[in-house]
Design a protein around this motif. Structure first.
Motif, PDB file in Angstrom:
ATOM      1  N   GLU A 109      17.386  -0.745   1.719  1.00 40.76           N
ATOM      2  CA  GLU A 109      17.979  -0.465   0.412  1.00 40.76           C
ATOM      3  C   GLU A 109      17.023  -0.879  -0.719  1.00 40.76           C
ATOM      4  O   GLU A 109      16.441  -1.980  -0.670  1.00 40.76           O
ATOM      5  N   VAL A 110      16.917  -0.016  -1.694  1.00 43.64           N
ATOM      6  CA  VAL A 110      16.105  -0.323  -2.885  1.00 43.64           C
ATOM      7  C   VAL A 110      16.649  -1.587  -3.546  1.00 43.64           C
ATOM      8  O   VAL A 110      17.856  -1.842  -3.505  1.00 43.64           O
ATOM      9  N   ASN A 111      15.768  -2.430  -4.074  1.00 40.53           N
ATOM     10  CA  ASN A 111      16.208  -3.596  -4.839  1.00 40.53           C
ATOM     11  C   ASN A 111      16.969  -4.624  -3.983  1.00 40.53           C
ATOM     12  O   ASN A 111      17.910  -5.242  -4.463  1.00 40.53           O
ATOM     13  N   SER A 112      16.556  -4.786  -2.727  1.00 42.41           N
ATOM     14  CA  SER A 112      17.316  -5.656  -1.816  1.00 42.41           C
ATOM     15  C   SER A 112      16.490  -6.807  -1.235  1.00 42.41           C
ATOM     16  O   SER A 112      17.017  -7.644  -0.529  1.00 42.41           O
ATOM     17  N   ILE A 113      15.191  -6.841  -1.520  1.00 46.53           N
ATOM     18  CA  ILE A 113      14.309  -7.815  -0.850  1.00 46.53           C
ATOM     19  C   ILE A 113      13.740  -8.808  -1.886  1.00 46.53           C
ATOM     20  O   ILE A 113      13.314  -8.425  -2.970  1.00 46.53           O
ATOM     21  N   ASP A 114      13.714 -10.078  -1.478  1.00 46.27           N
ATOM     22  CA  ASP A 114      13.249 -11.142  -2.386  1.00 46.27           C
ATOM     23  C   ASP A 114      11.769 -11.476  -2.214  1.00 46.27           C
ATOM     24  O   ASP A 114      11.165 -12.079  -3.105  1.00 46.27           O
ATOM     25  N   PHE A 115      11.220 -11.132  -1.034  1.00 46.73           N
ATOM     26  CA  PHE A 115       9.857 -11.591  -0.742  1.00 46.73           C
ATOM     27  C   PHE A 115       9.254 -10.635   0.291  1.00 46.73           C
ATOM     28  O   PHE A 115       9.860 -10.404   1.347  1.00 46.73           O
ATOM     29  N   ILE A 116       8.105 -10.086  -0.023  1.00 45.95           N
ATOM     30  CA  ILE A 116       7.448  -9.151   0.913  1.00 45.95           C
ATOM     31  C   ILE A 116       6.033  -9.632   1.209  1.00 45.95           C
ATOM     32  O   ILE A 116       5.243  -9.845   0.282  1.00 45.95           O
ATOM     33  N   PHE A 117       5.732  -9.796   2.499  1.00 42.07           N
ATOM     34  CA  PHE A 117       4.341  -9.997   2.914  1.00 42.07           C
ATOM     35  C   PHE A 117       3.919  -8.689   3.576  1.00 42.07           C
ATOM     36  O   PHE A 117       4.419  -8.336   4.647  1.00 42.07           O
ATOM     37  N   ALA A 118       3.031  -7.966   2.906  1.00 39.25           N
ATOM     38  CA  ALA A 118       2.600  -6.658   3.416  1.00 39.25           C
ATOM     39  C   ALA A 118       1.248  -6.833   4.096  1.00 39.25           C
ATOM     40  O   ALA A 118       0.233  -7.017   3.427  1.00 39.25           O
ATOM     41  N   ASP A 119       1.251  -6.776   5.427  1.00 39.01           N
ATOM     42  CA  ASP A 119       0.032  -7.065   6.185  1.00 39.01           C
ATOM     43  C   ASP A 119      -0.329  -5.927   7.131  1.00 39.01           C
ATOM     44  O   ASP A 119      -0.837  -6.157   8.226  1.00 39.01           O
ATOM     45  N   THR A 120      -0.016  -4.696   6.708  1.00 39.68           N
ATOM     46  CA  THR A 120      -0.424  -3.532   7.501  1.00 39.68           C
ATOM     47  C   THR A 120      -0.550  -2.333   6.570  1.00 39.68           C
ATOM     48  O   THR A 120      -0.483  -2.474   5.344  1.00 39.68           O
ATOM     49  N   TRP A 121      -0.753  -1.141   7.119  1.00 43.85           N
ATOM     50  CA  TRP A 121      -0.983   0.054   6.284  1.00 43.85           C
ATOM     51  C   TRP A 121       0.222   0.355   5.393  1.00 43.85           C
ATOM     52  O   TRP A 121       0.071   0.417   4.173  1.00 43.85           O
ATOM     53  N   PRO A 122       1.408   0.578   6.012  1.00 44.92           N
ATOM     54  CA  PRO A 122       2.554   0.844   5.123  1.00 44.92           C
ATOM     55  C   PRO A 122       2.893  -0.387   4.299  1.00 44.92           C
ATOM     56  O   PRO A 122       2.945  -1.504   4.814  1.00 44.92           O
ATOM     57  N   GLY A 123       3.103  -0.179   3.025  1.00 44.27           N
ATOM     58  CA  GLY A 123       3.403  -1.305   2.136  1.00 44.27           C
ATOM     59  C   GLY A 123       2.172  -1.766   1.395  1.00 44.27           C
ATOM     60  O   GLY A 123       2.245  -2.601   0.495  1.00 44.27           O
ATOM     61  N   LYS A 124       1.019  -1.181   1.795  1.00 42.03           N
ATOM     62  CA  LYS A 124      -0.243  -1.554   1.172  1.00 42.03           C
ATOM     63  C   LYS A 124      -1.032  -0.280   0.840  1.00 42.03           C
ATOM     64  O   LYS A 124      -1.294   0.007  -0.307  1.00 42.03           O
ATOM     65  N   TYR A 125      -1.365   0.455   1.878  1.00 40.43           N
ATOM     66  CA  TYR A 125      -2.200   1.641   1.684  1.00 40.43           C
ATOM     67  C   TYR A 125      -1.415   2.944   1.770  1.00 40.43           C
ATOM     68  O   TYR A 125      -1.946   4.005   1.496  1.00 40.43           O
TER      69      TYR A 125
END
Ligand SMILES: C[S@@+](CC[C@H](N)C(=O)[O-])C[C@H]1O[C@@H](n2cnc3c(N)ncnc32)[C@H](O)[C@@H]1O
Length: 190
Positions: A109-125
């Protein structure tokens, strides 16, 4: 000041030793782990998202900092790696997903996460906009490996440059770029 890490999370050393045996070379930096633990501890009763579980090294840092009421969703599309994480981590706060991160990002869900660690392609590239849409106001988005790394594929520098430019140009984020550890960017959503 010596920036040596002290007080490792439970199972960190065991997972690290097992990871080294597999030859997996994309494991996260322990200084970044210590930063993740420090920052995630400021979020109470929070929804945490980790993109790129690997063998669970950053997962144990996050879990170590999280309070009892927080929940962690972590995704990786390599079942063999996730099985190493699952072998050690028995914690009701974490849910493992073995699939493409793109699919999980799209389902959340949009607007539902407090903290994201993006350590792969999706979410970064890729799926960057969709990932940042998941973040609540006041939420934290953190990425590493922004400084040149030995395992970078050909042409990766350009992707990193574009990612930094994109984050710099978002009006809804405050970001800080740190030439420390593997190169870390921490952003908070306005
Ligand atoms: C940098 S490593 C993650 C390291 C891990 N966070 C750690 O602490 O050691 C990147 C991970 O992304 C996974 N991966 C690659 N493409 C993916 C995708 N499209 N969806 C989900 N995971 C992916 C790889 O299997 C790999 O484990």
């Amino acid at each position: 000041m010596e920036d040596k890490v002290v007080k490792y999370p439970k199972y960190f050393i065991e997972i690290l030793n097992e990871t080294k045996k597999t030859g997996f070379n994309q494991l996260s930096d322990e200084k970044v782990g210590a930063l993740l633990r420090t920052l995630v501890a400021t979020k109470k009763n929070a929804n945490i998202l980790e993109l790129g579980t690997g063998t669970g090294l950053s997962t144990v840092w996050l879990l170590d900092g999280m309070d009892e009421k927080s929940k962690l969703l972590t995704v990786d599309n390599d079942e063999n790696l996730v099985n190493i994480a699952k072998k050690y981590i028995d914690d009701k706060r974490v849910e493992f997903f073995v699939e493409n991160g793109e699919d999980l990002i799209t389902r959340l869900e949009v607007n539902s996460i407090d903290f994201i660690f993006a350590d792969t392609w999706p979410g970064k590239y890729n799926h960057l906009e969709e990932t940042l849409d998941l973040l609540k106001s006041g939420g934290i988005y953190i990425i590493d490996d922004m400084l040149p790394q030995e395992n970078w594929p050909e042409g990766h520098e350009e992707k990193v440059k574009n990612l930094i430019e994109y984050l710099d140009n978002r009006d809804d984020l405050y970001c800080v770029k740190m030439n420390w550890a593997t190169g870390v960017i921490v952003c908070s959503k306005k």
